[in-house]
Design a protein around this motif. Structure first.
Motif, PDB file in Angstrom:
ATOM      1  N   ASP A  41     -37.071  49.790  39.515  1.00 45.79           N
ATOM      2  CA  ASP A  41     -37.925  48.826  38.883  1.00 45.79           C
ATOM      3  C   ASP A  41     -36.971  48.118  37.856  1.00 45.79           C
ATOM      4  O   ASP A  41     -36.985  48.246  36.539  1.00 45.79           O
ATOM      5  N   TYR A  42     -36.415  47.268  38.646  1.00 43.20           N
ATOM      6  CA  TYR A  42     -35.728  46.346  37.590  1.00 43.20           C
ATOM      7  C   TYR A  42     -36.564  45.421  36.656  1.00 43.20           C
ATOM      8  O   TYR A  42     -37.615  45.096  37.138  1.00 43.20           O
ATOM      9  N   GLY A  43     -35.900  45.055  35.535  1.00 39.52           N
ATOM     10  CA  GLY A  43     -36.819  44.243  34.717  1.00 39.52           C
ATOM     11  C   GLY A  43     -37.345  45.207  33.381  1.00 39.52           C
ATOM     12  O   GLY A  43     -37.054  44.665  32.423  1.00 39.52           O
ATOM     13  N   ILE A  44     -38.017  46.343  33.924  1.00 36.93           N
ATOM     14  CA  ILE A  44     -38.343  47.248  32.774  1.00 36.93           C
ATOM     15  C   ILE A  44     -37.530  48.426  32.647  1.00 36.93           C
ATOM     16  O   ILE A  44     -37.456  49.012  31.637  1.00 36.93           O
ATOM     17  N   LYS A  45     -36.578  48.363  33.674  1.00 31.20           N
ATOM     18  CA  LYS A  45     -35.534  49.628  33.561  1.00 31.20           C
ATOM     19  C   LYS A  45     -34.105  49.302  33.848  1.00 31.20           C
ATOM     20  O   LYS A  45     -34.059  48.519  34.377  1.00 31.20           O
ATOM     21  N   GLN A 102     -40.298  41.796  40.817  1.00 35.12           N
ATOM     22  CA  GLN A 102     -40.711  40.642  40.287  1.00 35.12           C
ATOM     23  C   GLN A 102     -40.018  39.765  40.653  1.00 35.12           C
ATOM     24  O   GLN A 102     -38.665  39.865  41.010  1.00 35.12           O
ATOM     25  N   THR A 105     -36.528  39.225  39.299  1.00 30.69           N
ATOM     26  CA  THR A 105     -35.550  40.523  39.679  1.00 30.69           C
ATOM     27  C   THR A 105     -35.177  40.431  41.067  1.00 30.69           C
ATOM     28  O   THR A 105     -34.285  41.197  41.509  1.00 30.69           O
ATOM     29  N   GLN A 127     -45.185  45.680  37.979  1.00 31.43           N
ATOM     30  CA  GLN A 127     -45.309  44.936  36.994  1.00 31.43           C
ATOM     31  C   GLN A 127     -45.383  43.540  37.117  1.00 31.43           C
ATOM     32  O   GLN A 127     -44.627  42.985  38.169  1.00 31.43           O
ATOM     33  N   GLU A 129     -44.390  39.809  34.719  1.00 33.20           N
ATOM     34  CA  GLU A 129     -43.620  39.263  33.382  1.00 33.20           C
ATOM     35  C   GLU A 129     -43.330  40.718  32.708  1.00 33.20           C
ATOM     36  O   GLU A 129     -43.416  40.734  31.435  1.00 33.20           O
ATOM     37  N   ASP A 130     -42.751  41.509  33.281  1.00 33.94           N
ATOM     38  CA  ASP A 130     -42.303  42.842  32.790  1.00 33.94           C
ATOM     39  C   ASP A 130     -43.668  43.456  31.939  1.00 33.94           C
ATOM     40  O   ASP A 130     -43.293  44.363  31.026  1.00 33.94           O
ATOM     41  N   LYS A 131     -44.972  43.410  32.391  1.00 38.53           N
ATOM     42  CA  LYS A 131     -45.953  43.935  31.648  1.00 38.53           C
ATOM     43  C   LYS A 131     -46.574  44.967  32.627  1.00 38.53           C
ATOM     44  O   LYS A 131     -46.934  44.697  33.842  1.00 38.53           O
ATOM     45  N   GLU A 132     -46.806  46.236  32.154  1.00 35.26           N
ATOM     46  CA  GLU A 132     -47.456  47.205  32.921  1.00 35.26           C
ATOM     47  C   GLU A 132     -48.956  46.998  33.197  1.00 35.26           C
ATOM     48  O   GLU A 132     -49.414  46.466  32.317  1.00 35.26           O
TER      49      GLU A 132
END
Length: 282
Positions: A41-45, A102, A105, A127, A129-132
């Motif tokens: 999960d690129y973007g948040i990790k 996303q 990413t 996700q 916009e990097d929002k869960e």
């Protein structure tokens, strides 16, 4: 044939189910084939080898209090799969991943795909916009119409550009985290139709994710409406996966899902080898 094509292990940051234990359990269940699809999960990790990679988030329902934010350790992942293939020749083991993509990413996933040999890729949208979704961060400040349409638009924008995947995972995932209830399919049908038309044109497929049962959803995931539309449009590539993260999830509701697909008029489901679908009669 008994197979599970959505399986997470200790290589996913939300699972502690050891890969070898998964194989032992699958053999005991008399499974013929299994495909590992651990999370990226690129973007948040960050990646496993990022010096700042050991970030943490608060655990969600059923998770430990503290959860690491890191993607699959790719070298160890493929090394472990090869080791298990040699140790347990009685079951077919395929190497896949679940790309939680996303739009911003896409390039990172393309680089990852180009670097390693895959049998199977689930393209999911976890996700935007990097929002869960599960925290309601994505939904907050939007109407039900707005966050549903925005979710599907993200998927549509991704698959217009990115083509190195096998199936779309749990296509209507947003339903799982929609506190307002199920948004009417007919209102979303135009954009879902556009998504499915591209999927079919590109020779890709969709998965039926049996975790809908354990999440208490009243419909399959994707919904029967989406499955019917996919069939009407000429879609044939379908995989079935439990989205397992622990022993009690593995292989659940696979046979029931086959029966559902047959009832809806599908004639086959798929496994994959080196990114090519293999059809099996229902």
């Amino acid at each position: 044939m008994f197979t599970d094509y959505h399986v997470h292990t200790e290589f996913s940051d939300d699972s502690s189910y050891l890969m070898e234990e998964v194989i032992k359990d699958a053999i005991n269940m008399k499974m013929d084939e299994i495909c590992f699809t651990d999370h990226v999960d690129y973007g948040i990790k960050r990646d496993w080898n990022d010096a700042q990679g050991m970030l943490y988030r608060k655990g969600g329902p059923g998770e430990p209090e503290k959860m690491p934010l890191a993607n699959v350790n790719y070298p160890k992942y493929f090394e472990k799969i090869e080791f298990l293939r040699n140790k347990y020749p009685e079951i077919i083991i395929k190497q896949g991943m679940e790309f939680g993509m996303q739009v911003h990413t896409i390039d990172q996933y393309q680089q990852l795909f180009n670097k390693y040999p895959f049998d199977f890729i689930i393209l999911s949208c976890h996700q935007v916009e990097d929002k869960e979704f599960w925290t309601q961060d994505f939904q907050r400040g939007r109407t039900q119409k707005e966050y549903n349409e925005r979710y599907y638009q993200e998927i549509l924008d991704i698959i217009k550009v990115y083509k190195d995947y096998s199936v779309l995972g749990h296509l209507d995932l947003i339903i799982r985290y929609d506190n307002q209830g199920v948004y009417p399919f007919e209102k979303l049908k135009p954009i879902i139709k556009k998504i499915l038309e591209i999927v079919i044109k590109d020779g890709k497929g969709i998965e039926v994710n049996t975790s809908s049962h354990r999440y208490g959803l009243k419909d399959s995931q994707p919904s029967k409406d989406i499955l019917k539309l996919y069939k009407e449009l000429g879609g044939k590539i379908i995989t079935i996966g439990s989205d397992s993260h622990k022993k009690e999830h593995l292989g659940t509701y696979i046979e029931e899902t086959k029966a559902l697909l047959k009832e809806l008029g599908f004639e086959s489901y798929c496994t994959f080898d080196k990114m090519k679908p293999i059809y099996h009669e229902l």
